[in-house]
Design a protein around this motif. Sequence first.
Motif: not given
Length: 117
Positions: A2-3, A5-7, A9-10, A46-47, A50-51, A54
């Motif tokens: 998950n981290s 995936m958030y990376r 998105i950033i 994508n966000l 990811a949510v 999670t």
Amino acid sequence: MNSTMYRAIILQFGAALITAIGAGAIVGTRGLVSVGLAALACILPNLFFAVRLTMVTNRPDASFAANFFIGEFLKIAATIGFLAIAVKGYPEMHWPSLLIGFAIVLHAGFIAFWKKP
């Protein structure tokens, strides 16, 4: 996972910002807005995906594989829907900026998977 995936998105957001500024400098406001709409159509689904993953990861009774495929399907459908809304809602669309921006933002997320945190 998950981290990562958030990376991703950033990184997509950063690529969108750079691409939008470049398109704005070359094409003007039409290019900037076109890249921005392509970026939103790519980043928002994508966000949400990811949510969703999670939330599923924290539930012991949920099937991760089934939720992954359902989420992926919804992500693709949302991306197509957002692109359709963008094309209909912004008649001054600069198509090369939209397509190039979409391709760059879509592929920027893969950089996050190259290096482990």
